[in-house]
Design a protein around this motif. Structure first.
Motif, PDB file in Angstrom:
ATOM      1  N   MET A 154     -30.659 -23.173  31.020  1.00 37.29           N
ATOM      2  CA  MET A 154     -29.818 -22.304  30.220  1.00 37.29           C
ATOM      3  C   MET A 154     -28.435 -22.157  30.845  1.00 37.29           C
ATOM      4  O   MET A 154     -27.445 -22.235  30.173  1.00 37.29           O
ATOM      5  CB  MET A 154     -30.517 -20.949  30.075  1.00 37.29           C
ATOM      6  N   ARG A 155     -28.419 -21.961  32.165  1.00 39.14           N
ATOM      7  CA  ARG A 155     -27.147 -21.753  32.844  1.00 39.14           C
ATOM      8  C   ARG A 155     -26.256 -22.994  32.750  1.00 39.14           C
ATOM      9  O   ARG A 155     -25.062 -22.886  32.529  1.00 39.14           O
ATOM     10  CB  ARG A 155     -27.396 -21.394  34.289  1.00 39.14           C
ATOM     11  N   SER A 156     -26.844 -24.178  32.898  1.00 40.08           N
ATOM     12  CA  SER A 156     -26.040 -25.393  32.833  1.00 40.08           C
ATOM     13  C   SER A 156     -25.515 -25.638  31.414  1.00 40.08           C
ATOM     14  O   SER A 156     -24.415 -26.143  31.240  1.00 40.08           O
ATOM     15  CB  SER A 156     -26.831 -26.599  33.317  1.00 40.08           C
ATOM     16  N   ALA A 157     -26.282 -25.256  30.404  1.00 43.06           N
ATOM     17  CA  ALA A 157     -25.818 -25.403  29.024  1.00 43.06           C
ATOM     18  C   ALA A 157     -24.645 -24.469  28.763  1.00 43.06           C
ATOM     19  O   ALA A 157     -23.663 -24.853  28.111  1.00 43.06           O
ATOM     20  CB  ALA A 157     -26.951 -25.113  28.052  1.00 43.06           C
ATOM     21  N   LEU A 158     -24.725 -23.254  29.296  1.00 43.52           N
ATOM     22  CA  LEU A 158     -23.618 -22.302  29.143  1.00 43.52           C
ATOM     23  C   LEU A 158     -22.380 -22.803  29.879  1.00 43.52           C
ATOM     24  O   LEU A 158     -21.265 -22.739  29.366  1.00 43.52           O
ATOM     25  CB  LEU A 158     -24.029 -20.922  29.670  1.00 43.52           C
ATOM     26  N   HIS A 159     -22.590 -23.336  31.068  1.00 45.07           N
ATOM     27  CA  HIS A 159     -21.476 -23.878  31.853  1.00 45.07           C
ATOM     28  C   HIS A 159     -20.812 -25.052  31.124  1.00 45.07           C
ATOM     29  O   HIS A 159     -19.582 -25.147  31.074  1.00 45.07           O
ATOM     30  CB  HIS A 159     -21.970 -24.319  33.226  1.00 45.07           C
ATOM     31  N   ALA A 213     -20.802 -25.562  27.898  1.00 42.57           N
ATOM     32  CA  ALA A 213     -20.116 -25.028  26.721  1.00 42.57           C
ATOM     33  C   ALA A 213     -18.775 -24.411  27.106  1.00 42.57           C
ATOM     34  O   ALA A 213     -17.753 -24.657  26.452  1.00 42.57           O
ATOM     35  CB  ALA A 213     -20.990 -23.990  26.027  1.00 42.57           C
ATOM     36  N   ILE A 214     -18.754 -23.646  28.177  1.00 45.16           N
ATOM     37  CA  ILE A 214     -17.497 -23.027  28.631  1.00 45.16           C
ATOM     38  C   ILE A 214     -16.512 -24.097  29.080  1.00 45.16           C
ATOM     39  O   ILE A 214     -15.318 -24.023  28.777  1.00 45.16           O
ATOM     40  CB  ILE A 214     -17.778 -22.006  29.741  1.00 45.16           C
ATOM     41  N   SER A 215     -17.003 -25.108  29.783  1.00 44.08           N
ATOM     42  CA  SER A 215     -16.126 -26.206  30.217  1.00 44.08           C
ATOM     43  C   SER A 215     -15.545 -26.946  29.019  1.00 44.08           C
ATOM     44  O   SER A 215     -14.365 -27.317  29.020  1.00 44.08           O
ATOM     45  CB  SER A 215     -16.894 -27.188  31.096  1.00 44.08           C
ATOM     46  N   GLY A 216     -16.360 -27.162  28.006  1.00 41.03           N
ATOM     47  CA  GLY A 216     -15.881 -27.831  26.798  1.00 41.03           C
ATOM     48  C   GLY A 216     -14.832 -27.023  26.069  1.00 41.03           C
ATOM     49  O   GLY A 216     -13.823 -27.560  25.598  1.00 41.03           O
ATOM     50  N   ILE A 217     -15.040 -25.732  25.979  1.00 40.73           N
ATOM     51  CA  ILE A 217     -14.063 -24.854  25.324  1.00 40.73           C
ATOM     52  C   ILE A 217     -12.767 -24.838  26.112  1.00 40.73           C
ATOM     53  O   ILE A 217     -11.677 -24.914  25.538  1.00 40.73           O
ATOM     54  CB  ILE A 217     -14.639 -23.436  25.157  1.00 40.73           C
ATOM     55  N   ARG A 218     -12.878 -24.757  27.441  1.00 45.34           N
ATOM     56  CA  ARG A 218     -11.677 -24.763  28.289  1.00 45.34           C
ATOM     57  C   ARG A 218     -10.900 -26.059  28.103  1.00 45.34           C
ATOM     58  O   ARG A 218      -9.684 -26.057  27.974  1.00 45.34           O
ATOM     59  CB  ARG A 218     -12.078 -24.595  29.751  1.00 45.34           C
ATOM     60  N   TRP A 219     -11.601 -27.211  28.102  1.00 41.88           N
ATOM     61  CA  TRP A 219     -10.941 -28.500  27.896  1.00 41.88           C
ATOM     62  C   TRP A 219     -10.236 -28.533  26.542  1.00 41.88           C
ATOM     63  O   TRP A 219      -9.087 -28.965  26.447  1.00 41.88           O
ATOM     64  CB  TRP A 219     -11.972 -29.630  27.964  1.00 41.88           C
ATOM     65  N   TYR A 220     -10.918 -28.065  25.506  1.00 33.15           N
ATOM     66  CA  TYR A 220     -10.350 -28.095  24.156  1.00 33.15           C
ATOM     67  C   TYR A 220      -9.084 -27.248  24.076  1.00 33.15           C
ATOM     68  O   TYR A 220      -8.068 -27.689  23.522  1.00 33.15           O
ATOM     69  CB  TYR A 220     -11.396 -27.593  23.150  1.00 33.15           C
TER      70      TYR A 220
END
Length: 66
Positions: free
Chosen positions: A1-6, A8-15
């Motif tokens: 769960m934690r890695s999926a959240l990480h 997702a946050i990394s993807g949003i930050r990149w975008y």
């Protein structure tokens, strides 16, 4: 769960960084280091000043109403 959240946050930050062109400085520095290793690396402020000057000189580089 934690890695999926990480991820997702990394993807949003990149975008957001790509959308706002915040990553252009990082790409510019990578280009200089790869293709021109002896060249001086500009500071973030110098890079933004060069980019603004280039945009103001060339009317095709974006639209400015004022």
């Amino acid at each position: 769960m934690r890695s999926a959240l990480h991820r997702a946050i990394s993807g949003i930050r990149w975008y957001v960084r790509e959308l706002t062109d915040e990553s252009s400085y990082d790409r510019h520095i990578a280009h200089i280091r790869e293709d021109h290793p002896a060249a001086l690396i500009p500071t973030r402020r110098e890079f933004e000043r060069m980019r603004t000057d280039r945009r103001d000189k060339d009317p095709r580089q974006g639209f400015r109403c004022c």
